[in-house]
Design a protein around this motif. Structure first.
Motif, mmCIF file in Angstrom:
data_model
loop_
_atom_site.group_PDB
_atom_site.id
_atom_site.type_symbol
_atom_site.label_atom_id
_atom_site.label_comp_id
_atom_site.label_asym_id
_atom_site.label_seq_id
_atom_site.Cartn_x
_atom_site.Cartn_y
_atom_site.Cartn_z
ATOM 1 N N LEU A 113 11.879 -70.572 0.692
ATOM 2 C CA LEU A 113 12.691 -69.364 0.841
ATOM 3 C C LEU A 113 12.169 -68.606 2.051
ATOM 4 N N HIS A 114 12.971 -68.584 3.113
ATOM 5 C CA HIS A 114 12.563 -68.008 4.396
ATOM 6 C C HIS A 114 12.549 -66.477 4.321
ATOM 7 N N GLY A 115 11.725 -65.892 5.165
ATOM 8 C CA GLY A 115 11.711 -64.443 5.313
ATOM 9 C C GLY A 115 10.423 -63.798 4.858
ATOM 10 N N PHE A 116 9.500 -64.580 4.298
ATOM 11 C CA PHE A 116 8.276 -64.013 3.745
ATOM 12 C C PHE A 116 7.021 -64.641 4.348
ATOM 13 N N THR A 117 7.185 -65.332 5.464
ATOM 14 C CA THR A 117 6.052 -65.872 6.211
ATOM 15 C C THR A 117 5.845 -65.010 7.459
ATOM 16 N N PRO A 118 4.755 -65.198 8.193
ATOM 17 C CA PRO A 118 4.521 -64.385 9.397
ATOM 18 C C PRO A 118 5.600 -64.523 10.469
ATOM 19 N N ALA A 126 13.020 -79.470 -8.596
ATOM 20 C CA ALA A 126 12.648 -78.930 -7.285
ATOM 21 C C ALA A 126 11.517 -77.932 -7.480
ATOM 22 N N TRP A 127 10.823 -77.648 -6.388
ATOM 23 C CA TRP A 127 9.751 -76.653 -6.356
ATOM 24 C C TRP A 127 10.092 -75.650 -5.268
ATOM 25 N N VAL A 128 9.812 -74.372 -5.538
ATOM 26 C CA VAL A 128 10.157 -73.288 -4.612
ATOM 27 C C VAL A 128 8.909 -72.509 -4.223
ATOM 28 N N THR A 129 8.817 -72.145 -2.945
ATOM 29 C CA THR A 129 7.754 -71.265 -2.486
ATOM 30 C C THR A 129 8.289 -70.330 -1.402
ATOM 31 N N THR A 130 7.601 -69.203 -1.251
ATOM 32 C CA THR A 130 7.884 -68.291 -0.136
ATOM 33 C C THR A 130 6.746 -68.319 0.873
ATOM 34 N N GLY A 131 5.754 -69.167 0.631
ATOM 35 C CA GLY A 131 4.572 -69.203 1.484
ATOM 36 C C GLY A 131 3.431 -68.437 0.847
ATOM 37 N N ASP A 132 2.441 -68.101 1.637
ATOM 38 C CA ASP A 132 1.274 -67.361 1.163
ATOM 39 C C ASP A 132 1.472 -65.881 1.474
ATOM 40 N N PRO A 133 1.663 -65.022 0.454
ATOM 41 C CA PRO A 133 1.936 -63.604 0.727
ATOM 42 C C PRO A 133 0.799 -62.897 1.440
ATOM 43 N N GLU A 177 14.603 -78.434 1.802
ATOM 44 C CA GLU A 177 15.638 -77.392 1.825
ATOM 45 C C GLU A 177 15.010 -76.086 2.287
ATOM 46 N N ILE A 178 15.681 -75.402 3.193
ATOM 47 C CA ILE A 178 15.283 -74.067 3.623
ATOM 48 C C ILE A 178 16.408 -73.103 3.287
ATOM 49 N N VAL A 179 16.036 -71.978 2.704
ATOM 50 C CA VAL A 179 17.015 -70.976 2.280
ATOM 51 C C VAL A 179 16.840 -69.728 3.134
ATOM 52 N N VAL A 180 17.908 -69.295 3.795
ATOM 53 C CA VAL A 180 17.872 -68.108 4.652
ATOM 54 C C VAL A 180 18.727 -67.006 4.049
ATOM 55 N N HIS A 181 18.331 -65.774 4.274
ATOM 56 C CA HIS A 181 19.067 -64.640 3.714
ATOM 57 C C HIS A 181 20.330 -64.355 4.524
ATOM 58 N N TRP A 182 21.400 -64.135 3.806
ATOM 59 C CA TRP A 182 22.634 -63.695 4.446
ATOM 60 C C TRP A 182 22.389 -62.345 5.102
ATOM 61 N N PRO A 183 22.874 -62.138 6.319
ATOM 62 C CA PRO A 183 22.578 -60.886 7.022
ATOM 63 C C PRO A 183 23.051 -59.638 6.272
ATOM 64 N N ILE A 184 22.182 -58.640 6.239
ATOM 65 C CA ILE A 184 22.519 -57.321 5.679
ATOM 66 C C ILE A 184 22.104 -56.282 6.708
ATOM 67 N N PRO A 185 23.059 -55.564 7.301
ATOM 68 C CA PRO A 185 22.717 -54.567 8.322
ATOM 69 C C PRO A 185 21.758 -53.505 7.776
ATOM 70 N N ASP A 186 20.941 -52.979 8.656
ATOM 71 C CA ASP A 186 20.024 -51.886 8.325
ATOM 72 C C ASP A 186 19.087 -52.232 7.171
ATOM 73 N N SER A 187 18.617 -53.463 7.166
ATOM 74 C CA SER A 187 17.676 -53.897 6.137
ATOM 75 C C SER A 187 16.693 -54.876 6.770
ATOM 76 N N ASP A 188 15.753 -55.374 5.965
ATOM 77 C CA ASP A 188 14.822 -56.387 6.453
ATOM 78 C C ASP A 188 15.537 -57.680 6.811
#
Length: 300
Positions: A238-243, A190-197, A269-280
């Motif tokens: 890996l979701h969360g690092f795109t606009p 597999a190949w992984v990316t977060t997009g273009d920072p 495949e899309i990977v989403v972060h498990w919710p963490i209160p008071d964080s990004d």
């Protein structure tokens, strides 16, 4: 190809005070996989609890049955292929063959200097990664390995009985540069990316999609160079690092729209972060669970 939905659970909770419950809930919700970050500490979480990735995954393996488990991502910053291979073979055995190794070149975060070394330059990181991945591949597929490299040496390193998954557990290689993409093409399942920072702060979702399209095209060229079809590789976002930030997690409809656009690019495949209160990663937990249970079915 159908789209899989996975999650990444940051190792910020004591196991008996919420940590175990998250991994079990991830399996109950039907996620394809649950990953965790393999860092010594990370960004805004540095001054709070942060536990080790491989012990956490080992514990998760003992309280789940179907959920795939993995790192997003392990890097050479504080790892050596010989010791890492032994731990991965053990984890693969304990989990019954449910482990994926997400692996990347690392960066300039806290891991880069925690062992007292100067932070490596991008070229130094790429040089080490280029030696790290092939040696790790050998260690996980051969019973005994001896190799002397510029950065990593193995002397009669024994790894019997090997991985449960054959010929070894899968690698998900995180890369956007030419050298990393070549490693993904040659060694990755597999190949992984977060997009273009560069687009995160001021870019648009449309620009991000085009940037990801370009990354996949470059991956395809790297695959062609080793006589491999790019379709053979799973493609993980890996979701969360795109606009888009967290907007796709506001509702099932918003996620279906986001995921559909990226599925059309070829992501599997899309990977989403498990919710963490008071964080990004603070999102509504009810919406998050609705996405997990309903959104993927709408994508087919």
């Amino acid at each position: 190809m159908s789209l899989r939905l996975s999650t990444v659970i940051l190792p910020v909770d004591r196991w008996h005070e919420g940590g175990r419950a998250k991994w079990q809930r991830a399996e109950e919700l039907g996620f394809h996989a649950a990953y965790t970050y393999d860092h010594l500490s990370w960004r805004s979480f540095r001054d709070g609890p942060w536990f080790g990735a491989l012990p956490t995954l080992t514990a998760a393996a003992t309280v789940t049955d179907r959920l795939r488990l993995g790192t997003l991502v392990t890097s050479p910053n504080f790892r050596h292929p010989v010791t890492l291979a032994k731990e991965l073979i053990s984890l693969d055995d304990i989990s019954g063959g449910r482990v994926t190794l997400g692996i990347g070149a690392g960066g300039n975060g806290f891991d880069a200097t925690a062992l007292g070394q100067e932070a490596w330059t991008p070229k130094e990181r790429a040089d080490r990664f280029g030696e790290f991945v092939p040696l790790l591949d050998r260690l996980l597929t051969e019973g005994a390995v001896s190799q002397k490299g510029d950065f990593y040496t193995a002397e009669e390193a024994r790894n019997l009985p090997g991985c449960v998954q054959r010929p070894r557990l899968p690698f998900a290689v995180a890369a956007t540069g030419p050298r990393g993409l070549k490693l993904a093409a040659k060694y990755g399942q597999a190949w992984v990316t977060t997009g273009d920072p560069k687009l995160y702060e001021e870019g648009t979702p449309e620009q991000s999609v085009e940037a990801l399209r370009g990354q996949i095209e470059r991956l395809g060229k790297a695959c062609a160079e080793v006589d491999r079809e790019v379709a053979d590789l799973d493609k993980i976002l890996l979701h969360g690092f795109t606009p888009d930030r967290n907007r796709p997690l506001e509702s099932a409809d918003a996620f279906v729209d986001f995921a559909g656009r990226h599925q059309e690019l070829g992501f599997t495949e899309i990977v989403v972060h498990w919710p963490i209160p008071d964080s990004d990663f603070a999102v509504d937990e009810a919406a998050f669970e609705q996405i997990a249970t309903e959104a993927v079915a709408q994508l087919g």
